[in-house]
Design a protein around this motif. Sequence first.
Motif, PDB file in Angstrom:
ATOM      1  N   LEU A  24       0.819  -1.202   0.000  1.00  0.00           N
ATOM      2  CA  LEU A  24       0.000   0.000   0.000  1.00  0.00           C
ATOM      3  C   LEU A  24       0.857   1.257   0.000  1.00  0.00           C
ATOM      4  CD1 LEU A  24      -2.613  -1.203   2.646  1.00  0.00           C
ATOM      5  CD2 LEU A  24      -2.668  -1.493   0.174  1.00  0.00           C
ATOM      6  N   TRP A  27      -1.990   6.127   0.897  1.00  0.00           N
ATOM      7  CA  TRP A  27      -2.741   6.320   2.132  1.00  0.00           C
ATOM      8  C   TRP A  27      -3.450   7.661   2.118  1.00  0.00           C
ATOM      9  CZ3 TRP A  27      -3.540   2.255   5.024  1.00  0.00           C
ATOM     10  CH2 TRP A  27      -2.613   1.211   5.002  1.00  0.00           C
ATOM     11  N   TYR A  31      -2.001   9.223   6.478  1.00  0.00           N
ATOM     12  CA  TYR A  31      -1.997   8.452   7.719  1.00  0.00           C
ATOM     13  C   TYR A  31      -1.726   6.981   7.426  1.00  0.00           C
ATOM     14  CZ  TYR A  31      -3.398   5.953  11.870  1.00  0.00           C
ATOM     15  OH  TYR A  31      -3.396   5.112  12.949  1.00  0.00           O
ATOM     16  N   THR A  32      -0.648   6.463   7.991  1.00  0.00           N
ATOM     17  CA  THR A  32      -0.304   5.049   7.887  1.00  0.00           C
ATOM     18  C   THR A  32      -0.551   4.403   9.242  1.00  0.00           C
ATOM     19  OG1 THR A  32       1.444   5.624   6.328  1.00  0.00           O
ATOM     20  CG2 THR A  32       1.531   3.423   7.291  1.00  0.00           C
ATOM     21  N   ILE A  70      -7.561  -1.320   8.563  1.00  0.00           N
ATOM     22  CA  ILE A  70      -7.170  -0.833   7.249  1.00  0.00           C
ATOM     23  C   ILE A  70      -8.402  -0.927   6.360  1.00  0.00           C
ATOM     24  CG2 ILE A  70      -5.747  -1.257   5.205  1.00  0.00           C
ATOM     25  CD1 ILE A  70      -3.614  -2.405   7.098  1.00  0.00           C
ATOM     26  N   SER A  88      -9.503   8.912   8.853  1.00  0.00           N
ATOM     27  CA  SER A  88      -8.077   8.931   8.559  1.00  0.00           C
ATOM     28  C   SER A  88      -7.368  10.044   9.323  1.00  0.00           C
ATOM     29  CB  SER A  88      -7.868   9.103   7.053  1.00  0.00           C
ATOM     30  OG  SER A  88      -6.501   9.134   6.756  1.00  0.00           O
ATOM     31  N   GLY A  94      -6.433   3.362   8.759  1.00  0.00           N
ATOM     32  CA  GLY A  94      -5.669   3.669   7.563  1.00  0.00           C
ATOM     33  C   GLY A  94      -6.570   3.411   6.375  1.00  0.00           C
ATOM     34  N   HIS A  96      -6.807   3.169   2.352  1.00  0.00           N
ATOM     35  CA  HIS A  96      -6.043   3.035   1.114  1.00  0.00           C
ATOM     36  C   HIS A  96      -7.016   3.159  -0.048  1.00  0.00           C
ATOM     37  CE1 HIS A  96      -3.455   1.147  -1.948  1.00  0.00           C
ATOM     38  NE2 HIS A  96      -2.514   1.749  -1.241  1.00  0.00           N
TER      39      HIS A  96
END
Length: 155
Positions: A24, A27, A31-32, A70, A88, A94, A96
Amino acid sequence: MALCVASATAQNVATQERVPRLKLHKWLDGYTPAESDYTYIGFIHSASVPCVESTMHILSVAEQVGMRVIIITKESPQYLGEWLHSLSRQGRAGVHHSSAEVFADYGIEYAPYGVITDKRRRALWFGNPNRLSRNQIVELIDNNKKSIKRCRSQK
């Protein structure tokens, strides 16, 4: 016959098997999510009411049990619901985006769909998250921890 074929190709996830590695890079809002022993991977469409409801339910449980969340969506950032941007920015999940390839890697053809994995990427549960209760999530995690302890004590 057609129903059997359709359901057989609906996903590429099997319990206790490793799920595809998430590669990924897109983001939302930068934000991860931090690493965790348990991860919920949710496949959604941001305008879908069942997807919003299941995501909010999973988030409330995830925060209680220390599971990272996620969210995967095929949508581009400009088309995402504000609720996802808010999650987020708050660091609750997270997100994606533009991830049609991740849907394909997991064989996901409908949303909402979720997968709970352990830190070794083994699937503990998968399916429609609207059918997953808080107690089931806690039980999955507890059973996995007990299984790991049994394996370690046998060495």
